[in-house]
Structures are given as structure tokens and as C-alpha cells.
Scaffold this motif. Structure first.
Motif, PDB file in Angstrom:
ATOM      1  N   VAL A 157       0.824  -1.200   0.000  1.00  0.00           N
ATOM      2  CA  VAL A 157       0.000   0.000   0.000  1.00  0.00           C
ATOM      3  C   VAL A 157       0.862   1.256   0.000  1.00  0.00           C
ATOM      4  O   VAL A 157       0.428   2.328  -0.446  1.00  0.00           O
ATOM      5  N   PHE A 158       2.111   1.166   0.478  1.00  0.00           N
ATOM      6  CA  PHE A 158       2.987   2.337   0.520  1.00  0.00           C
ATOM      7  C   PHE A 158       3.698   2.561  -0.812  1.00  0.00           C
ATOM      8  O   PHE A 158       4.077   3.691  -1.144  1.00  0.00           O
ATOM      9  N   GLY A 159       3.890   1.514  -1.582  1.00  0.00           N
ATOM     10  CA  GLY A 159       4.588   1.623  -2.858  1.00  0.00           C
ATOM     11  C   GLY A 159       5.178   0.281  -3.246  1.00  0.00           C
ATOM     12  O   GLY A 159       5.155  -0.680  -2.470  1.00  0.00           O
ATOM     13  N   ASP A 160       5.696   0.208  -4.453  1.00  0.00           N
ATOM     14  CA  ASP A 160       6.264  -1.033  -4.971  1.00  0.00           C
ATOM     15  C   ASP A 160       7.758  -1.108  -4.686  1.00  0.00           C
ATOM     16  O   ASP A 160       8.478  -0.116  -4.819  1.00  0.00           O
ATOM     17  N   ILE A 161       8.222  -2.304  -4.314  1.00  0.00           N
ATOM     18  CA  ILE A 161       9.649  -2.574  -4.150  1.00  0.00           C
ATOM     19  C   ILE A 161      10.071  -3.545  -5.241  1.00  0.00           C
ATOM     20  O   ILE A 161       9.541  -4.653  -5.326  1.00  0.00           O
ATOM     21  N   GLU A 162      11.006  -3.116  -6.083  1.00  0.00           N
ATOM     22  CA  GLU A 162      11.548  -3.975  -7.129  1.00  0.00           C
ATOM     23  C   GLU A 162      12.838  -4.607  -6.618  1.00  0.00           C
ATOM     24  O   GLU A 162      13.732  -3.901  -6.154  1.00  0.00           O
ATOM     25  N   ILE A 163      12.921  -5.928  -6.702  1.00  0.00           N
ATOM     26  CA  ILE A 163      14.068  -6.640  -6.134  1.00  0.00           C
ATOM     27  C   ILE A 163      14.884  -7.284  -7.249  1.00  0.00           C
ATOM     28  O   ILE A 163      14.340  -7.968  -8.120  1.00  0.00           O
ATOM     29  N   LYS A 164      16.192  -7.050  -7.197  1.00  0.00           N
ATOM     30  CA  LYS A 164      17.107  -7.635  -8.178  1.00  0.00           C
ATOM     31  C   LYS A 164      18.368  -8.100  -7.459  1.00  0.00           C
ATOM     32  O   LYS A 164      18.851  -7.444  -6.541  1.00  0.00           O
ATOM     33  N   ARG A 165      18.900  -9.213  -7.914  1.00  0.00           N
ATOM     34  CA  ARG A 165      20.144  -9.712  -7.323  1.00  0.00           C
ATOM     35  C   ARG A 165      21.316  -8.866  -7.793  1.00  0.00           C
ATOM     36  O   ARG A 165      21.392  -8.475  -8.954  1.00  0.00           O
ATOM     37  N   GLU A 166      22.226  -8.569  -6.849  1.00  0.00           N
ATOM     38  CA  GLU A 166      23.457  -7.844  -7.150  1.00  0.00           C
ATOM     39  C   GLU A 166      24.630  -8.776  -6.856  1.00  0.00           C
ATOM     40  O   GLU A 166      25.031  -8.943  -5.684  1.00  0.00           O
ATOM     41  N   PRO A 167      25.210  -9.441  -7.873  1.00  0.00           N
ATOM     42  CA  PRO A 167      26.295 -10.408  -7.635  1.00  0.00           C
ATOM     43  C   PRO A 167      27.502  -9.797  -6.936  1.00  0.00           C
ATOM     44  O   PRO A 167      28.226 -10.499  -6.220  1.00  0.00           O
ATOM     45  N   THR A 168      27.740  -8.514  -7.132  1.00  0.00           N
ATOM     46  CA  THR A 168      28.906  -7.878  -6.519  1.00  0.00           C
ATOM     47  C   THR A 168      28.840  -7.931  -4.997  1.00  0.00           C
ATOM     48  O   THR A 168      29.873  -8.069  -4.329  1.00  0.00           O
ATOM     49  N   LEU A 169      27.630  -7.832  -4.413  1.00  0.00           N
ATOM     50  CA  LEU A 169      27.506  -7.912  -2.960  1.00  0.00           C
ATOM     51  C   LEU A 169      27.977  -9.271  -2.447  1.00  0.00           C
ATOM     52  O   LEU A 169      28.573  -9.368  -1.372  1.00  0.00           O
ATOM     53  N   ASP A 170      27.725 -10.334  -3.215  1.00  0.00           N
ATOM     54  CA  ASP A 170      28.194 -11.661  -2.819  1.00  0.00           C
ATOM     55  C   ASP A 170      29.718 -11.706  -2.810  1.00  0.00           C
ATOM     56  O   ASP A 170      30.337 -12.263  -1.891  1.00  0.00           O
ATOM     57  N   ARG A 171      30.345 -11.140  -3.819  1.00  0.00           N
ATOM     58  CA  ARG A 171      31.805 -11.161  -3.919  1.00  0.00           C
ATOM     59  C   ARG A 171      32.460 -10.317  -2.825  1.00  0.00           C
ATOM     60  O   ARG A 171      33.608 -10.551  -2.459  1.00  0.00           O
ATOM     61  N   LEU A 172      31.712  -9.322  -2.318  1.00  0.00           N
ATOM     62  CA  LEU A 172      32.253  -8.457  -1.264  1.00  0.00           C
ATOM     63  C   LEU A 172      31.969  -8.998   0.132  1.00  0.00           C
ATOM     64  O   LEU A 172      32.335  -8.365   1.123  1.00  0.00           O
ATOM     65  N   GLY A 173      31.311 -10.167   0.220  1.00  0.00           N
ATOM     66  CA  GLY A 173      31.002 -10.746   1.519  1.00  0.00           C
ATOM     67  C   GLY A 173      29.750 -10.207   2.151  1.00  0.00           C
ATOM     68  O   GLY A 173      29.580 -10.324   3.369  1.00  0.00           O
ATOM     69  N   TRP A 174      28.854  -9.627   1.362  1.00  0.00           N
ATOM     70  CA  TRP A 174      27.612  -9.048   1.879  1.00  0.00           C
ATOM     71  C   TRP A 174      26.411  -9.756   1.264  1.00  0.00           C
ATOM     72  O   TRP A 174      25.437  -9.114   0.840  1.00  0.00           O
ATOM     73  N   SER A 175      26.431 -11.079   1.238  1.00  0.00           N
ATOM     74  CA  SER A 175      25.358 -11.832   0.574  1.00  0.00           C
ATOM     75  C   SER A 175      24.048 -11.777   1.350  1.00  0.00           C
ATOM     76  O   SER A 175      22.982 -12.004   0.771  1.00  0.00           O
TER      77      SER A 175
END
Length: 482
Positions: free
Chosen positions: A345-363
Motif C-alpha cells: 500500500v505504501f509503494g512497490d519494491i523492485e528486487i534484483k540480485r546484485e552479484p557484486t555484494l556476494d563477492r564483497l562478503g555481503w550476501s
């Protein structure tokens, strides 16, 4: 381990003799090459693609004063309790907020009831309003009188201040002038800038004339080698956009003397709001996240969550069976990415995987970003070059760019699922979904996903509470300059 040609190494026949297959100089590997490996993969560098779509600002220096918050503040926070019964009172507010309400400004005091026109009885639900008559000489804090306070007699011109507890939120309203007045103090809008460094990045490739003249049995052309080099350039640049640390230092370059090197600050360290999350994600937590993102002072048009693989898995496994009103769809967004779209009801959240976060240890972590709230500072536009190498039968080609990416506005939220310490100067926010009170830890703001009577009878779902010797409702901003 077999060696192969990598970006930054000269593409010569001698070098290729050591490529996978180990054949003699002049011969090349026979198997087909997967050309997809060399193609640009925009899904592997989402943040860089966002930067290329962001508002582009050309600057004349590699050092930029960046104003993250353009919108003036709408609320102040009282830090010291005001005792009742005074005709005038000093409002001690948070540092930096003292001069925001100029003389003749009116302020709405949230959570404190005013009085009726006769000043006899309170008006439940109708807040007190105060009028700024000046500023205290010692502290610079505003001095106010009550507009609808208590009166001893209905004919009194001055009403008395009721008690106001510390932590109360004061909403800035319009000024109120006397009948012949035409001059007022200008509004004090002095945003605090942060210094942003633009980082110069480059990629070179050397190809010998002999290599280029060979008749190769595989499509291992100069163009494909260049594509692989550029793809690697983008991936490393994307990691820098996330995790680089700001720096400025001198190095001694032969024949040129001292030169300055700049490194830019990654987006991870620019967030002013950090959500420290533990446990499983629920529908209630996602709705709370959407509420915090879309209902602040800075309201973006879209919400894009770039998530590590483990955070993405956790959100994907949320049980939505009890919430049919929540719509989950797959769509192609305005950027051209296929995303998972959560409609709230507040708005839409679009979610996409960011592979770089995995490589930086932030999976387990992610960044909730307003796509239209990014700025791309450019000192030197991206350009390519091709030179003949003096004294060598080879050519050098490359790419140079001098830029930086910065967050704009206060809507952005970093979701920390790794248990890392919050950035100094930020308020750490945690979602709390229990009737039991959390540990009494100072410096943490708890957003209540459900009622928590153990904190207070007033600790209702959707409110924020913090501990500073005792539990109190948090009335501050979830966005601060460090």
C-alpha cells in the motif's frame, strides 16, 4: 594451473603460446570459444548501470562538495523537558536545529494537547501550537510562547505553557506576522556538504602487429579480447562503486614529479540509514521496510532493492498466504531488468540480485535505493584512445573515465544482514517483532512490527522506541549527516 590471456597483459603470439592448450608459438587452441564469456553482462554490474542512467553532473574539479539533503527539515526534536506554567519557555533542540525556526514562526507540538479558546479545558487530539518570539542569547535556542495554552481568565492575552517532555517532535509551520509587518528574517537553509572525490579509472590493452596479422583458426580477434577486458573493467569498477574508500594522496611519477591520486567513496559508506536485520523475514517486516522508505521527508518515485543472494533467498521464501492483498509479480522494469515486484500500500519494491555484494562478503545484505535519487559526477567524460607504442611494433588502446557516484536525499536504506557495526554517525535501526522487550542497549532504535507492552503500554506496532536510561518513543529523524 594453466595460464591464459588476461586484461592488462600484452596480446602477443609469445604470450598466447602459454594459453590453455600449451601449443607452440604460432598455433592456437582449436576448441570453439564461448563468446558469451566475452560479452558485456549488464546484469553482473547493476550499480554501474544505475550510475550511467543517473543524473549526470559535469564538474570542473576532482573534488566536489556534495549536498545529500536538498529538502529543508520539517521537524525539530526537543532534547530537554519544558516545565509547565511559564509564560515563555526556551526550547532546547538538537544541535544544528536552533536557528531553523526564525522569529514569528509557529511550531506544532506533537503529542501535547492544547486548550480550548477560553484556555480552561484541554482539547484531546488537537495539538499545542507555539509562537517563536526570539532566541536565547546564550544557547541560540528559540524562545516560544503558547498560542493555545492554559489561561487563568478567558480575557488573558498570554496563555501559559503546558509541560512538554523531552523527545517531543516539533513541526515547522508558517510564520505569523502582526498587522503592519512586512519584514521577516529569511529562512535559514544551510545544507551541510560532504566532500566527494572523483576517481580516475583506466584500462589499457596492448596488441602486437604480429598477433593481429596471424591467421587464427578460432574467432580470437582483437575485438573479442577487448570485450573481455572491458567486461572485467566494468566488474572491478562496480566493486569500487560499492565498497571503495575515499582517499587523496601524492605519488612521485618518474619525469613528471608529484601527482595526486583520488579514490572515491563507495555507496555502502554513504548510507545514513542502516537497518540491522536478524532472523527470518516476514510480510510485516517487508511492509515496515516499505513504510520507512516511502513515508519520510524525502519520497522517491521508485524503490529498487539490490540484494545479495542470501537476502534474496530469504525474501523469496516469505509466506504470503495470510496476506492476499500483497501482490508479487515478475516484470521488466524501466531499466530493462527482470525484477521481482512486491506491491504494498505504501509503494512497490523492485528486487534484483546484485552479484557484486556476494563477492564483497555481503550476501545477506542489500541496498534499498531510490533510482531517481542518484547523482553521477563526471570530471572527464569516458573516452577511448588508440596509440602506437614508440619503439614497438604494437598498438595500445584503452578507456579512461574520471567520475563518482553519490546518493541524493534521505530515503535510501542499507540492510545489514552480516552483523557488522553500523557506520559512525548513523542511527542503527532494528525491526522488533515480540511482546518481550529487547535488550536495553543504548544507540539502537527499535521499529516495532507488533505491539510490545513490555516496553510501554504506548509501544504500539509501527512506532519506534529507544533506550537511554529508560525506554522512550523515538521522535527523531532516521537520517543524519555524519
Amino acid at each position: 594451473m594453466n595460464q591464459s590471456i588476461v586484461p592488462g597483459q600484452p596480446a602477443t603470439v609469445t604470450a598466447l603460446a602459454n594459453a590453455t592448450g600449451g601449443l607452440d608459438a604460432g598455433n592456437f587452441v582449436e576448441p570453439d570459444i564461448d563468446q558469451q564469456l566475452f560479452c558485456f553482462n549488464s546484469d553482473d554490474t547493476p550499480l554501474m548501470n544505475l550510475m550511467l542512467r543517473a543524473k549526470r553532473v559535469k564538474v570542473n574539479s576532482p573534488e566536489v562538495d556534495h549536498f545529500m539533503i536538498d529538502e529543508p527539515k520539517s521537524t525539530l526534536t526537543l532534547t530537554t523537558e519544558v516545565s509547565g506554567g511559564q509564560s515563555q519557555a526556551i526550547l532546547y533542540v538538537r544541535p544544528g536545529e536552533e536557528n531553523l525556526p526564525r522569529q514569528y514562526t509557529t511550531l506544532l507540538v506533537k503529542g501535547v494537547d492544547g486548550y480550548d479558546r477560553d484556555g480552561k479545558n484541554t482539547t484531546p487530539g488537537k495539538s499545542l501550537m507555539v509562537f517563536v518570539v526570539g532566541h536565547d542569547a546564550a544557547s541560540g535556542s528559540p524562545i516560544v510562547r503558547a498560542v493555545n495554552g492554559r489561561k487563568s481568565s478567558a480575557d488573558d492575552d498570554v496563555s501559559l505553557m503546558p509541560g512538554i517532555p523531552a523527545g517531543t517532535k516539533l513541526v515547522l509551520l508558517a510564520n505569523s506576522l502582526y498587522e503592519t509587518q512586512k519584514e521577516v528574517d529569511p529562512d535559514l537553509i544551510v545544507p551541510q556538504p560532504t566532500r566527494v572525490y572523483l576517481q580516475k579509472r583506466g584500462m589499457n590493452q596492448v596488441v602486437s602487429d604480429y598477433f593481429e596479422s596471424q591467421r587464427k583458426r578460432t574467432p580470437f580477434s582483437k575485438a573479442i579480447v577487448a570485450e573481455q577486458a572491458i567486461a572485467n573493467f566494468k566488474v572491478r569498477g562496480n566493486r569500487t562503486l560499492w565498497a571503495g574508500r575515499a582517499g587523496k594522496f601524492q605519488i612521485n611519477v618518474p619525469n613528471l614529479g608529484m601527482q595526486t591520486v583520488y579514490s572515491t567513496e563507495g555507496l555502502r559508506w554513504q548510507f545514513k540509514r542502516e537497518l540491522q536485520h536478524t532472523g527470518r523475514w516476514t510480510v510485516e517486516k517487508i511492509i515496515a521496510l516499505a513504510k520507512m522508505f516511502f513515508t519520510g521527508e524525502d519520497v522517491p518515485k521508485t524503490a529498487l532493492l539490490l540484494a545479495g543472494k542470501d537476502l534474496l533467498e530469504q525474501i523469496q521464501c516469505v509466506d504470503f498466504s495470510r496476506h492476499p492483498e500483497i501482490q508479487i509479480t515478475t516484470k521488466v522494469n524501466s531499466i530493462g531488468w527482470t525484477v521481482t515486484n512486491f506491491h504494498t500500500v505504501f509503494g512497490d519494491i523492485e528486487i534484483k540480485r546484485e552479484p557484486t555484494l556476494d563477492r564483497l562478503g555481503w550476501s545477506h545484505s542489500g541496498a534499498l535505493i531510490g533510482e531517481d535519487r542518484l547523482v553521477h559526477y563526471v570530471y572527464s567524460a569516458e573516452h577511448s584512445f588508440q596509440d602506437r607504442m614508440e619503439g614497438h611494433e604494437a598498438s595500445r588502446s584503452g578507456i579512461l573515465i574520471w567520475d563518482a557516484l553519490a546518493l541524493k536525499g534521505s530515503c535510501h536504506i542499507w540492510i545489514d544482514g552480516e552483523g557488522e557495526t553500523g557506520k559512525e554517525g548513523n542511527e542503527c535501526l532494528q525491526l522488533w517483532d515480540s511482546a518481550e522487550a529487547p535488550a536495553a542497549t543504548e544507540g539502537i532504535v527499535y521499529y516495532l512490527v507488533s505491539d510490545c507492552p513490555a516496553i510501554s503500554a504506548a509501544a504500539r506496532s509501527g512506532s519506534m522506541w529507544t533506550y537511554d536510561g529508560s525506554w522512550r518513543e523515538y521522535a527523531g529523524e532516521m537520517s543524519f549527516q555524519s
